[in-house]
Motif scaffolding. Structure first.
Motif, PDB file in Angstrom:
ATOM      1  N   GLN A  31      10.802  -7.400   2.608  1.00  0.00           N
ATOM      2  CA  GLN A  31      10.297  -8.761   2.430  1.00  0.00           C
ATOM      3  C   GLN A  31       9.562  -8.838   1.093  1.00  0.00           C
ATOM      4  O   GLN A  31       9.243  -7.833   0.481  1.00  0.00           O
ATOM      5  CB  GLN A  31       9.346  -9.124   3.560  1.00  0.00           C
ATOM      6  CG  GLN A  31       9.981  -9.110   4.924  1.00  0.00           C
ATOM      7  CD  GLN A  31       8.939  -9.343   6.012  1.00  0.00           C
ATOM      8  OE1 GLN A  31       7.778  -9.575   5.739  1.00  0.00           O
ATOM      9  NE2 GLN A  31       9.386  -9.256   7.254  1.00  0.00           N
ATOM     10  N   ASP A  32       9.298 -10.047   0.661  1.00  0.00           N
ATOM     11  CA  ASP A  32       8.521 -10.217  -0.560  1.00  0.00           C
ATOM     12  C   ASP A  32       7.097  -9.725  -0.331  1.00  0.00           C
ATOM     13  O   ASP A  32       6.447 -10.096   0.643  1.00  0.00           O
ATOM     14  CB  ASP A  32       8.483 -11.681  -0.987  1.00  0.00           C
ATOM     15  CG  ASP A  32       9.811 -12.151  -1.542  1.00  0.00           C
ATOM     16  OD1 ASP A  32      10.570 -11.297  -2.025  1.00  0.00           O
ATOM     17  OD2 ASP A  32      10.081 -13.356  -1.496  1.00  0.00           O
ATOM     18  N   ALA A  33       6.628  -8.915  -1.241  1.00  0.00           N
ATOM     19  CA  ALA A  33       5.288  -8.346  -1.107  1.00  0.00           C
ATOM     20  C   ALA A  33       4.238  -9.364  -1.554  1.00  0.00           C
ATOM     21  O   ALA A  33       4.409 -10.029  -2.574  1.00  0.00           O
ATOM     22  CB  ALA A  33       5.176  -7.086  -1.944  1.00  0.00           C
ATOM     23  N   PRO A  34       3.147  -9.475  -0.807  1.00  0.00           N
ATOM     24  CA  PRO A  34       2.067 -10.376  -1.230  1.00  0.00           C
ATOM     25  C   PRO A  34       1.330  -9.800  -2.442  1.00  0.00           C
ATOM     26  O   PRO A  34       1.495  -8.635  -2.803  1.00  0.00           O
ATOM     27  CB  PRO A  34       1.150 -10.448  -0.011  1.00  0.00           C
ATOM     28  CG  PRO A  34       1.452  -9.215   0.765  1.00  0.00           C
ATOM     29  CD  PRO A  34       2.876  -8.869   0.484  1.00  0.00           C
ATOM     30  N   ILE A  35       0.512 -10.613  -3.035  1.00  0.00           N
ATOM     31  CA  ILE A  35      -0.197 -10.216  -4.258  1.00  0.00           C
ATOM     32  C   ILE A  35      -1.119  -9.018  -4.019  1.00  0.00           C
ATOM     33  O   ILE A  35      -1.322  -8.211  -4.918  1.00  0.00           O
ATOM     34  CB  ILE A  35      -0.962 -11.414  -4.861  1.00  0.00           C
ATOM     35  CG1 ILE A  35      -1.496 -11.097  -6.259  1.00  0.00           C
ATOM     36  CG2 ILE A  35      -2.100 -11.834  -3.963  1.00  0.00           C
ATOM     37  CD1 ILE A  35      -0.442 -10.981  -7.298  1.00  0.00           C
ATOM     38  N   SER A  36      -1.638  -8.882  -2.812  1.00  0.00           N
ATOM     39  CA  SER A  36      -2.558  -7.773  -2.542  1.00  0.00           C
ATOM     40  C   SER A  36      -1.865  -6.419  -2.686  1.00  0.00           C
ATOM     41  O   SER A  36      -2.481  -5.445  -3.127  1.00  0.00           O
ATOM     42  CB  SER A  36      -3.156  -7.908  -1.144  1.00  0.00           C
ATOM     43  OG  SER A  36      -2.140  -7.853  -0.159  1.00  0.00           O
ATOM     44  N   VAL A  37      -0.585  -6.357  -2.351  1.00  0.00           N
ATOM     45  CA  VAL A  37       0.159  -5.100  -2.508  1.00  0.00           C
ATOM     46  C   VAL A  37       0.297  -4.765  -3.988  1.00  0.00           C
ATOM     47  O   VAL A  37       0.102  -3.620  -4.403  1.00  0.00           O
ATOM     48  CB  VAL A  37       1.546  -5.213  -1.829  1.00  0.00           C
ATOM     49  CG1 VAL A  37       2.396  -3.995  -2.108  1.00  0.00           C
ATOM     50  CG2 VAL A  37       1.374  -5.416  -0.338  1.00  0.00           C
ATOM     51  N   TRP A  38       0.605  -5.775  -4.797  1.00  0.00           N
ATOM     52  CA  TRP A  38       0.749  -5.539  -6.230  1.00  0.00           C
ATOM     53  C   TRP A  38      -0.592  -5.213  -6.877  1.00  0.00           C
ATOM     54  O   TRP A  38      -0.642  -4.460  -7.865  1.00  0.00           O
ATOM     55  CB  TRP A  38       1.407  -6.736  -6.899  1.00  0.00           C
ATOM     56  CG  TRP A  38       2.800  -6.937  -6.414  1.00  0.00           C
ATOM     57  CD1 TRP A  38       3.261  -7.946  -5.631  1.00  0.00           C
ATOM     58  CD2 TRP A  38       3.910  -6.054  -6.636  1.00  0.00           C
ATOM     59  NE1 TRP A  38       4.599  -7.760  -5.360  1.00  0.00           N
ATOM     60  CE2 TRP A  38       5.021  -6.611  -5.966  1.00  0.00           C
ATOM     61  CE3 TRP A  38       4.076  -4.862  -7.326  1.00  0.00           C
ATOM     62  CZ2 TRP A  38       6.275  -6.011  -5.989  1.00  0.00           C
ATOM     63  CZ3 TRP A  38       5.326  -4.264  -7.339  1.00  0.00           C
ATOM     64  CH2 TRP A  38       6.405  -4.833  -6.678  1.00  0.00           C
ATOM     65  N   LEU A  39      -1.675  -5.751  -6.343  1.00  0.00           N
ATOM     66  CA  LEU A  39      -3.000  -5.411  -6.871  1.00  0.00           C
ATOM     67  C   LEU A  39      -3.348  -3.950  -6.590  1.00  0.00           C
ATOM     68  O   LEU A  39      -4.008  -3.300  -7.403  1.00  0.00           O
ATOM     69  CB  LEU A  39      -4.064  -6.346  -6.292  1.00  0.00           C
ATOM     70  CG  LEU A  39      -4.056  -7.764  -6.846  1.00  0.00           C
ATOM     71  CD1 LEU A  39      -5.062  -8.627  -6.097  1.00  0.00           C
ATOM     72  CD2 LEU A  39      -4.346  -7.757  -8.324  1.00  0.00           C
ATOM     73  N   TRP A  40      -2.927  -3.430  -5.441  1.00  0.00           N
ATOM     74  CA  TRP A  40      -3.134  -2.006  -5.165  1.00  0.00           C
ATOM     75  C   TRP A  40      -2.403  -1.158  -6.195  1.00  0.00           C
ATOM     76  O   TRP A  40      -2.931  -0.155  -6.689  1.00  0.00           O
ATOM     77  CB  TRP A  40      -2.650  -1.646  -3.762  1.00  0.00           C
ATOM     78  CG  TRP A  40      -3.650  -1.913  -2.698  1.00  0.00           C
ATOM     79  CD1 TRP A  40      -3.649  -2.940  -1.802  1.00  0.00           C
ATOM     80  CD2 TRP A  40      -4.835  -1.156  -2.427  1.00  0.00           C
ATOM     81  NE1 TRP A  40      -4.754  -2.865  -0.996  1.00  0.00           N
ATOM     82  CE2 TRP A  40      -5.500  -1.777  -1.358  1.00  0.00           C
ATOM     83  CE3 TRP A  40      -5.391  -0.012  -2.988  1.00  0.00           C
ATOM     84  CZ2 TRP A  40      -6.682  -1.293  -0.834  1.00  0.00           C
ATOM     85  CZ3 TRP A  40      -6.580   0.472  -2.475  1.00  0.00           C
ATOM     86  CH2 TRP A  40      -7.209  -0.166  -1.412  1.00  0.00           C
TER      87      TRP A  40
END
Length: 64
Positions: A31-40
């Motif tokens: 699924q599309d990853a939310p912004i919090s995953v990319w911030l990690w």
């Protein structure tokens, strides 16, 4: 080893952040990853860059 303690600390933070990113990424399973995953991921990469910079700086610093 004590000369590189700060670099090791940042490297450990980067490793933990990458682990958190990896677990969240696989939990979403395509699924599309939310912004919090990319911030990690971004924070982990930033910690890794800082760890490398601190390590290189302590390698070139004169010993007491």
């Amino acid at each position: 080893m004590s000369r590189h303690a700060l670099a090791l600390w940042f490297a450990g933070l980067a490793a933990l952040g990458l682990l958190r990113f990896w677990r969240a990424w696989h939990e979403l399973a395509g699924q599309d990853a939310p912004i919090s995953v990319w911030l990690w991921l971004a924070g982990s990469l930033a910690c890794a860059v800082v760890a490398l910079a601190v390590f290189l700086r302590t390698m070139h610093a004169p010993r007491d």
